[in-house]
Design a protein around this motif. Structure first.
Motif, PDB file in Angstrom:
ATOM      1  N   VAL A  38       1.015  -1.279  -0.032  1.00 50.10           N
ATOM      2  CA  VAL A  38      -0.064   0.007  -0.032  1.00 50.10           C
ATOM      3  C   VAL A  38       0.880   1.091  -0.084  1.00 50.10           C
ATOM      4  O   VAL A  38       0.604   2.313  -0.865  1.00 50.10           O
ATOM      5  N   GLU A  39       1.984   1.078   0.775  1.00 42.54           N
ATOM      6  CA  GLU A  39       3.024   2.298   0.796  1.00 42.54           C
ATOM      7  C   GLU A  39       3.687   2.703  -0.583  1.00 42.54           C
ATOM      8  O   GLU A  39       3.879   3.853  -1.079  1.00 42.54           O
ATOM      9  N   GLU A  40       4.094   1.582  -1.054  1.00 42.04           N
ATOM     10  CA  GLU A  40       4.867   1.632  -2.601  1.00 42.04           C
ATOM     11  C   GLU A  40       4.546   0.393  -3.204  1.00 42.04           C
ATOM     12  O   GLU A  40       5.180  -0.723  -2.753  1.00 42.04           O
ATOM     13  N   SER A  41       4.097   0.500  -4.558  1.00 46.05           N
ATOM     14  CA  SER A  41       3.921  -0.571  -5.331  1.00 46.05           C
ATOM     15  C   SER A  41       3.832  -0.034  -6.779  1.00 46.05           C
ATOM     16  O   SER A  41       3.511   0.942  -7.153  1.00 46.05           O
ATOM     17  N   ASP A  42       4.432  -1.016  -7.610  1.00 44.32           N
ATOM     18  CA  ASP A  42       4.175  -0.802  -9.107  1.00 44.32           C
ATOM     19  C   ASP A  42       3.286  -1.573  -9.573  1.00 44.32           C
ATOM     20  O   ASP A  42       3.538  -2.891  -9.876  1.00 44.32           O
ATOM     21  N   PHE A  43       2.137  -1.401 -10.075  1.00 44.17           N
ATOM     22  CA  PHE A  43       0.982  -2.348 -10.399  1.00 44.17           C
ATOM     23  C   PHE A  43       0.372  -2.065 -11.451  1.00 44.17           C
ATOM     24  O   PHE A  43      -0.575  -0.822 -11.316  1.00 44.17           O
ATOM     25  N   ARG A  44       0.421  -2.463 -12.502  1.00 46.43           N
ATOM     26  CA  ARG A  44      -0.314  -1.698 -13.810  1.00 46.43           C
ATOM     27  C   ARG A  44      -1.126  -2.919 -14.556  1.00 46.43           C
ATOM     28  O   ARG A  44      -0.490  -3.658 -15.417  1.00 46.43           O
ATOM     29  N   PRO A  45      -2.500  -3.071 -14.192  1.00 47.15           N
ATOM     30  CA  PRO A  45      -3.080  -4.022 -14.869  1.00 47.15           C
ATOM     31  C   PRO A  45      -3.316  -3.633 -16.597  1.00 47.15           C
ATOM     32  O   PRO A  45      -3.229  -2.429 -16.790  1.00 47.15           O
ATOM     33  N   ASP A  46      -3.021  -4.687 -17.225  1.00 45.00           N
ATOM     34  CA  ASP A  46      -3.137  -4.631 -18.775  1.00 45.00           C
ATOM     35  C   ASP A  46      -4.598  -3.793 -18.951  1.00 45.00           C
ATOM     36  O   ASP A  46      -5.538  -4.310 -18.727  1.00 45.00           O
ATOM     37  N   GLY A  47      -4.657  -2.686 -19.590  1.00 50.48           N
ATOM     38  CA  GLY A  47      -5.761  -1.995 -20.155  1.00 50.48           C
ATOM     39  C   GLY A  47      -6.287  -1.080 -19.188  1.00 50.48           C
ATOM     40  O   GLY A  47      -7.221  -0.534 -19.583  1.00 50.48           O
ATOM     41  N   ALA A  48      -5.642  -0.845 -17.990  1.00 52.81           N
ATOM     42  CA  ALA A  48      -6.397   0.055 -17.176  1.00 52.81           C
ATOM     43  C   ALA A  48      -5.613   1.443 -17.511  1.00 52.81           C
ATOM     44  O   ALA A  48      -4.687   1.487 -17.662  1.00 52.81           O
ATOM     45  N   PRO A  49      -6.614   2.228 -17.219  1.00 54.92           N
ATOM     46  CA  PRO A  49      -6.357   3.792 -17.557  1.00 54.92           C
ATOM     47  C   PRO A  49      -5.522   4.137 -16.543  1.00 54.92           C
ATOM     48  O   PRO A  49      -4.802   5.282 -16.678  1.00 54.92           O
TER      49      PRO A  49
END
Length: 157
Positions: A38-49
């Protein structure tokens, strides 16, 4: 990505049906992993704006269930746990060895077990990152923390 949108996790829930009674050490690891994500993440779902995202993790039919919700985005993913089973089992065993070592082994023995533990943790994170390819892009640290939660879900009381 739109202006101001962030690709990070803002909240995580673990399916309580998948959690077993955990030791204080395991419960602490869960809380730390969630806090760190929650403090720090790099989380990029495909197709998410853009995010931030809420994540629900659970086990269903021997698979990892990941439900991702964000602004203008909602998608569920099911991942086979088969590629992770061996490393999860080995990681659990080496964590037990580490706890035993801390209670009475020499500093050199503790460091050797800890190196093995970190190596297995990295291997699990690498496999999880590969399994997420094409679904969710994560950095190494995010994958490590997610792997900690996968191990927590896989534990049986």
């Amino acid at each position: 990505m739109s202006e101001g949108a962030t690709h990070r996790i803002k909240g995580i829930q673990l399916d309580p049906d998948g959690l077993s009674g955990a030791s204080a050490e395991v419960e602490h690891e869960r809380r730390v992993a969630i806090y760190d994500l929650v403090e720090e993440s790099d989380f990029r779902p495909d197709g998410a704006p853009g995010g931030p995202y809420d994540l629900m993790l659970g086990l269903k039919d021997n698979r990892l269930s990941m439900d991702v919700t964000g602004p203008d985005y909602r998608r569920g993913h099911m991942l086979s746990l088969t590629p992770l089973r061996g490393v999860v089992k080995d990681y659990e065993l080496i964590c037990e060895s580490y706890l035993q070592a801390v209670r009475g082994a020499s500093q050199a023995q503790i460091e050797a077990v800890d190196m093995g533990r970190r190596g297995l943790h990295d291997e699990g994170a690498r496999i999880l990152k590969e399994r997420l390819d094409g679904k969710i892009d994560v950095d190494h640290e995010t994958s490590r923390r997610l792997f900690t939660l996968v191990v927590a879900l896989c534990k049986r009381g």
